[in-house]
Motif scaffolding. Structure first.
Motif, short mmCIF file in Angstrom:
data_model
loop_
_atom_site.label_atom_id
_atom_site.label_comp_id
_atom_site.label_asym_id
_atom_site.label_seq_id
_atom_site.Cartn_x
_atom_site.Cartn_y
_atom_site.Cartn_z
N LEU A 10 0.84 -12.86 -10.76
CA LEU A 10 0.74 -13.15 -9.33
C LEU A 10 2.13 -13.24 -8.70
O LEU A 10 2.35 -12.79 -7.58
N LEU A 11 3.07 -13.83 -9.44
CA LEU A 11 4.42 -13.96 -8.90
C LEU A 11 5.02 -12.58 -8.63
O LEU A 11 5.67 -12.36 -7.62
N PHE A 12 4.78 -11.65 -9.55
CA PHE A 12 5.30 -10.30 -9.34
C PHE A 12 4.57 -9.62 -8.20
O PHE A 12 5.17 -8.99 -7.34
N GLU A 13 3.27 -9.76 -8.19
CA GLU A 13 2.48 -9.06 -7.17
C GLU A 13 2.78 -9.57 -5.76
O GLU A 13 2.63 -8.85 -4.78
N GLU A 14 3.21 -10.82 -5.69
CA GLU A 14 3.54 -11.38 -4.38
C GLU A 14 4.66 -10.58 -3.72
O GLU A 14 4.77 -10.53 -2.51
N HIS A 15 5.50 -9.96 -4.54
CA HIS A 15 6.63 -9.23 -3.98
C HIS A 15 6.34 -7.75 -3.79
O HIS A 15 7.18 -7.01 -3.29
N ALA A 16 5.17 -7.31 -4.20
CA ALA A 16 4.81 -5.92 -4.00
C ALA A 16 4.52 -5.71 -2.52
O ALA A 16 3.97 -6.59 -1.85
N MET A 17 4.88 -4.57 -2.02
CA MET A 17 4.79 -4.37 -0.58
C MET A 17 4.54 -2.90 -0.30
O MET A 17 5.21 -2.05 -0.88
N PRO A 18 3.60 -2.58 0.59
CA PRO A 18 3.43 -1.17 0.94
C PRO A 18 4.65 -0.66 1.70
O PRO A 18 5.42 -1.45 2.25
N ALA A 19 4.81 0.66 1.71
CA ALA A 19 5.96 1.23 2.41
C ALA A 19 5.91 0.83 3.88
O ALA A 19 4.92 1.08 4.56
N PRO A 20 6.96 0.20 4.38
CA PRO A 20 6.91 -0.27 5.76
C PRO A 20 7.14 0.85 6.77
O PRO A 20 7.90 1.77 6.53
N TYR A 21 6.46 0.72 7.89
CA TYR A 21 6.67 1.63 9.01
C TYR A 21 7.98 1.28 9.72
O TYR A 21 8.69 2.15 10.21
N MET A 22 8.26 0.00 9.78
CA MET A 22 9.46 -0.47 10.48
C MET A 22 9.82 -1.87 9.98
O MET A 22 9.03 -2.52 9.31
#
Ligand code: CU
Length: 177
Positions: A10-22
């Motif tokens: 969970l700690l790792f997944e918390e930092h996963a992020m989809p590619a940002p538009y902006m």
């Protein structure tokens, strides 16, 4: 150990992020927020609470409404980078499920993707001093075309429609005058 093993994922997944538009860079200070849009080349502007008189006159929520909201397009991933100038603040917008500390000397990041237009409010959520309750957060989620219009309105020069076309250098400034 038993609890920890499940926490690591969970700690790792918390930092996963989809590619940002902006990206919007948010800076907290006693007692207001700055919003800066590096992708749109909009330099930092300060968001302060609307006065009680103005808010009441317009039937808007005092201590939530601001003079300069953060504007974002609907259905786009917005990366929020957070820092602070003086003490620890927290940028919290419950409707987005976002609450993250703004820490002096650090850059935290989170993200959200608003799936409908509207105005969303939040408040600083770290006790940061005497005017802690006077630094509201207002985010306006607008359509892509309204966002483009807003971005154009924030550009210093009328050459809104942009840059990459490399317009004749002499022509644009002359027209601007
Ligand atoms: Cu604060």
């Amino acid at each position: 150990m038993f609890v920890a093993i499940f926490s690591f994922r969970l700690l790792f997944e918390e930092h996963a992020m989809p590619a940002p538009y902006m990206t919007v860079k948010v800076t907290g200070r006693q007692w207001n927020w700055d919003y800066e849009y590096p992708d749109q080349k909009i330099s930092a502007f300060t968001s302060t609470p609307m006065t009680e008189t103005d808010a009441k006159a317009q039937n808007l929520p005092y201590l939530l409404e601001t003079n300069a909201p953060m504007i974002v397009p609907v259905n786009q991933v917005v990366r929020v980078q957070l820092t602070a100038e003086d003490v620890i603040h927290s940028w919290s917008v419950p409707a987005f499920g976002v609450k993250l500390d703004a820490v002096p000397g650090r850059l935290n990041q989170t993200w959200f993707k608003a799936d409908r237009t509207g105005t969303f409010y939040g408040q600083c959520s770290q006790l940061c001093g005497i005017n802690h309750s006077y630094m509201p957060i207002e985010v306006k989620v607008v359509s892509q075309s309204d966002f483009a219009a807003w971005v154009a309105s924030k550009q210093p020069k009328p050459a809104a429609a942009v840059a990459s076309a490399a317009p004749a250098p002499g022509a644009a400034p002359a027209a601007a005058r």
